[in-house]
Design a protein around this motif. Structure first.
Motif, mmCIF file in Angstrom:
data_model
loop_
_atom_site.group_PDB
_atom_site.id
_atom_site.type_symbol
_atom_site.label_atom_id
_atom_site.label_comp_id
_atom_site.label_asym_id
_atom_site.label_seq_id
_atom_site.Cartn_x
_atom_site.Cartn_y
_atom_site.Cartn_z
ATOM 1 N N LEU A 690 0.521 -0.837 -0.436
ATOM 2 C CA LEU A 690 -0.383 -0.593 0.209
ATOM 3 C C LEU A 690 0.959 1.383 -0.096
ATOM 4 O O LEU A 690 1.030 2.196 -0.949
ATOM 5 N N ASP A 691 1.675 1.418 1.152
ATOM 6 C CA ASP A 691 2.931 2.260 1.246
ATOM 7 C C ASP A 691 3.280 2.762 0.017
ATOM 8 O O ASP A 691 3.744 3.627 -0.594
ATOM 9 N N GLY A 692 4.020 1.255 -0.907
ATOM 10 C CA GLY A 692 4.734 1.974 -1.928
ATOM 11 C C GLY A 692 3.437 2.135 -3.548
ATOM 12 O O GLY A 692 3.632 3.080 -4.374
ATOM 13 N N TRP A 693 2.556 1.935 -3.579
ATOM 14 C CA TRP A 693 1.469 2.200 -4.296
ATOM 15 C C TRP A 693 1.195 3.851 -4.331
ATOM 16 O O TRP A 693 1.181 4.930 -5.369
ATOM 17 N N ARG A 721 -4.044 4.483 13.870
ATOM 18 C CA ARG A 721 -2.849 5.533 13.053
ATOM 19 C C ARG A 721 -2.213 5.233 13.640
ATOM 20 O O ARG A 721 -1.243 6.193 13.024
ATOM 21 N N ARG A 722 -2.349 5.733 14.834
ATOM 22 C CA ARG A 722 -0.603 6.337 15.486
ATOM 23 C C ARG A 722 0.580 4.873 15.183
ATOM 24 O O ARG A 722 1.921 5.426 15.143
ATOM 25 N N ASN A 723 -0.201 3.579 15.964
ATOM 26 C CA ASN A 723 0.548 2.789 15.620
ATOM 27 C C ASN A 723 1.148 1.992 14.084
ATOM 28 O O ASN A 723 1.889 2.100 13.203
ATOM 29 N N LEU A 724 0.217 2.994 12.705
ATOM 30 C CA LEU A 724 0.194 2.433 11.485
ATOM 31 C C LEU A 724 1.415 2.965 11.182
ATOM 32 O O LEU A 724 2.087 2.897 10.126
ATOM 33 N N GLY A 725 1.353 5.074 11.595
ATOM 34 C CA GLY A 725 2.582 5.476 11.313
ATOM 35 C C GLY A 725 3.697 5.367 11.375
ATOM 36 O O GLY A 725 4.852 5.805 11.272
ATOM 37 N N ASP A 726 3.814 5.117 13.034
ATOM 38 C CA ASP A 726 4.693 3.965 13.646
ATOM 39 C C ASP A 726 5.907 3.248 12.699
ATOM 40 O O ASP A 726 6.741 3.552 12.297
ATOM 41 N N ARG A 727 5.194 2.585 12.183
ATOM 42 C CA ARG A 727 4.999 1.250 10.965
ATOM 43 C C ARG A 727 5.984 1.803 9.379
ATOM 44 O O ARG A 727 6.615 1.354 9.333
ATOM 45 N N VAL A 728 4.510 2.963 8.788
ATOM 46 C CA VAL A 728 5.200 3.570 7.689
ATOM 47 C C VAL A 728 6.330 4.336 8.313
ATOM 48 O O VAL A 728 7.396 3.838 7.021
#
Length: 768
Positions: A690-693, A721-728
């Motif tokens: 998803l990030d690559g797209w 959302r906070r965890n997703l930001g950290d993972r990204v």
């Protein structure tokens, strides 16, 4: 008719139903005339119930309930308030030992005229009398039909009033003296001459003609009784001309009454409420202000306004609205001044309402509406003593509640039932059945702890529930039978298969086997001809949820499982073809249907689950299906284990390939995430795709899909959302390395936590 009867005096008092001024005038006239017999408009076969009107425990508002003995679903009500002229006439007669009886068509004929059973609660929104009413002061007449059905409005219009209630208030309600009955009779003669035409030869008598012929028949019978010299008839003003002057012969009236159908009827007193006595409830002869009329009748005329505004002030203070004695004084002055300016003898409801809004409510319409609901209309509830006959349904409810030790209580009571206990299961059945009938003694409440054997209720017996029982009595004489009939009626009226399956779910929790059998048959019949996949999917969730009742409540669900499997099979066969060519809105609806079935698919058999996921996999492999549907189906397959994480990542990568439309890609993502991004937190491969797209999008493409993506990710919890930001931020990092700066420990902040952990682990001593 004998010569003695011919010499007897007959006084016909035309009244307005539920008019306090009419009631006062009727009592005064009875005191003056001291008649030997009193006849009152009402069902003649309920006359024996008039003896109870002086019982101190029979408190209006109450109603006479008439119902067909063999079919209580055919029923009608005749309501009375303390300010109803008929009620006051009956109390005067019984209190003075004067023979009194009703003189209108018997309920046996009125109910027969209703034809097929039609619940009064549906034919009249408040379950009010199905009797046609003489006075309906709701609107000015516009044609002859209006004149016939609303003669009071005709008189009001002739007097220059656009509001018939205001005319009655001026002529009768606000005037405590003067004989208006003769003047009103003359006015009614003029109105009837204007609208009535001679009946055609051989024409079938109308119901109104039968009513008046029966009234004359009762009048002749009263005049023939020994010792009767003066008879008073209390009836709606419209009927006065039909009972005075030169009357038709007895033979002519008998011809009108001949051949009228009859049924075996029963009658009983039941409690009523002012809200159901109001015009707003849909009751034809209702008044807009029963609470105000109660006040008018029970208060001395010179104290009406000041006591009313005092009552309103108390009501507003209970809502934390600051109202002082000065407000009341100024309100009284304003109401009386308005009445003077309008040349009214006394301040009426219109003036009092305006004074309430301007002074006590400080111009706030919301507060004025509160006063209207709680005071002008009011929620006063009548009472019927236990020793009087009650509606069969109420008797059955009382007996069942006593057996289950379920005592009505005005206070809110929380009840947690253990469905492993027979008595608690019986309580659950009763409360569910009452909810089917609209008697909401209990509201379902959440319970704490695990297990499906617990069921929570919030119980409160409100006085008006007695009225709901009366209304529900049209469905049967016992709670189980009435609930079965009500569910069958709901199923018959249902327009979708989902509504029928919903009724089946309710029937199971209420333990109504006859209804379950008939509803299963109805579902099978409808499903056999159903080709709409959306309808089949909508019907399945309720059927799936009911599978658990076999374990929790001991219900046999074998037949239910068979029907569920049949519906699921038809839905799975039709699903691949139903997903083609869907627009955005239709795709969203279908995705929602699929989600609802997924929630209950685990409650079905293994074969059903395998069939379901095979159908979803077929949809996921289709290239011509809307992105939101494919994305959602792919997520469900991943969560169920039907496909692996690598497969899901490959499908996501394929959906986001360069050949697809940008908006379609965003729709795929929205469907896949479905309001929860937790899958991205736990699956780095999906997140990386998803990030690559997103990084590959051009500026305009990003702007185009941003609203949809923002809406999708905005539904996630803040923690997700906070965890997703950290993972990204950490995408592409070596999981084996640690940033030294990120690992820096603040000893001052961590100290208390470390000390507490040491105490719990026994590594440190508890300080003295």
């Amino acid at each position: 008719m004998t010569s003695a009867a011919q010499e007897a005096q007959v006084h016909v008092l035309g009244i307005r139903h539920h008019g306090p001024g009419s009631a006062r005038a009727v009592v005064a006239e009875l005191e003056r005339l001291r008649p030997d017999a009193v006849l009152i408009e009402g069902p003649s076969d309920a006359s024996e119930l008039l003896a109870h009107v002086v019982d101190p425990d029979l408190v209006p508002p109450v109603a006479l309930l008439g119902y067909v003995a063999d079919d209580p679903a055919t029923a009608a009500f005749w309501p009375f308030g303390v300010f109803s002229p008929e009620w006051q006439a009956a109390r005067w007669a019984v209190g003075h030992d004067v023979p009194v009886e009703f003189c209108d068509l018997p309920a046996a004929q009125s109910l027969a005229a209703l034809g097929a059973p039609v619940p009064a609660a549906e034919s009249e929104p408040d379950g009010a009398a199905t009797e046609p009413d003489d006075t309906k002061p709701e609107r000015a007449p516009s044609d002859e039909d209006d004149l016939r059905t609303d003669p009071i409005a005709a008189l009001a219009a002739a007097a220059g009033y656009d509001d018939p209630e205001r005319w009655w208030d001026d002529v009768i309600e606000s005037r405590g003296e003067g004989d208006v009955f003769e003047s009103l009779a003359e006015a009614m003669r003029a109105v009837r001459e204007h609208v009535e035409a001679a009946p055609a030869d051989g024409a079938e008598p109308t119901r109104e003609q039968r009513r008046e012929a029966f009234m004359r028949k009762c009048l002749r019978a009263a005049l023939k009784r020994d010792g009767v010299r003066t008879v008073v008839v209390v009836c709606g003003a419209w009927h006065v001309p039909a009972l005075t002057g030169t009357l038709p012969t007895a033979a002519a009236d008998n011809r009108i009454l001949a051949g009228a159908p009859k049924v075996r009827a029963r009658s009983a007193w039941v409690p009523w409420s002012y809200s159901r006595l109001s015009t707003a409830s849909g009751y034809g002869a209702g008044v807009t202000s029963p609470g105000w009329y109660h006040h008018l009748f029970t208060t001395e005329p010179d104290e009406v306004v000041v006591r009313w505004l005092t009552l309103v002030a108390e009501l507003l203070r209970a809502e934390d609205v600051p109202v002082s004695s000065a407000h009341i004084i100024e309100g009284v002055r304003l109401a009386e001044t308005l009445a003077t300016l309008r040349r009214r003898p006394l301040a009426g409801l219109a003036e009092v309402d305006e004074a309430t809004l301007a002074v006590l409510c400080d111009g706030a319409p919301s507060l004025a509406e509160l006063v209207r609901e709680r005071a002008v209309v009011g929620e006063r509830l009548g009472a019927v003593p236990e020793h009087l006959p009650v509606v069969p349904l109420q008797a059955d409810l009382d007996a069942t509640a006593r057996t289950l030790r379920l005592k009505p209580d005005a206070a809110v009571k929380q009840l947690v039932l253990d469905l492993r206990k027979s008595n608690d299961v019986a309580k659950s059945h009763l409360l569910h059945r009452l909810r089917i009938l609209g008697v909401e003694w209990g509201d379902p409440a959440e319970t704490t702890g695990k297990g499906t054997f617990k069921e929570g209720w919030s119980l409160q017996w409100r006085p008006e529930l007695a009225v709901d029982v009366v209304v529900a009595s049209i469905w049967g004489t016992t709670v189980p039978d009435a609930a079965v009939r009500r569910l069958e009626a709901l199923a018959e009226e249902a327009t979708t298969l989902a509504e029928v399956t919903g009724a089946l779910e309710i029937a199971l929790v209420a333990d109504l086997p006859p209804a379950v059998t008939r509803l299963l048959r109805a579902i099978s019949d409808r499903a056999a001809v159903a080709h709409d996949v959306d309808a089949l999917l909508a019907a399945l969730p309720a059927l799936g949820r009911t599978q658990r009742y076999g374990d929790v409540r001991g219900t046999d669900t074998a037949a239910l499982a068979e029907v569920s499997s049949g519906l699921l099979l038809r839905a799975c066969v039709g699903l691949p073809s139903a997903v083609t060519g869907l627009g955005d809105e239709a795709a969203g609806v279908l995705a929602g249907r699929v989600d609802q079935v997924e929630e209950v698919i685990g409650l079905l058999g293994d074969t059903d689950r395998d069939r379901w996921y095979a159908a979803l996999l077929t949809v996921a492999d289709r290239p011509d299906v809307h992105g939101s549907v494919v994305g959602r189906v792919t997520r469900l397959l991943l969560d169920s284990g039907a496909i692996s994480g690598e497969d899901a990542a490959l499908r996501l990568h394929r959906a986001l390939s360069a050949g697809a439309d940008t908006t379609a890609k965003a729709a795929w993502i929205s469907g896949f995430l479905g309001g929860s991004g937790i899958v991205l937190v736990h699956d780095p491969a999906l997140l990386a795709v998803l990030d690559g797209w997103l990084l590959s999008l051009g500026e305009q493409e990003f702007v185009d899909v941003l609203p949809l993506l923002r809406r999708t990710f905005g539904d996630f919890d803040a923690g997700v959302r906070r965890n997703l930001g950290d993972r990204v931020v950490r995408l592409g990092d070596d999981p084996g390395t640690v940033d030294p700066e990120a690992a820096t420990l603040d000893a001052r902040l961590a100290g208390p936590a470390v000390a507490t952990a040491a105490l719990l682990l026994g590594l440190a001593e508890v300080p003295a």
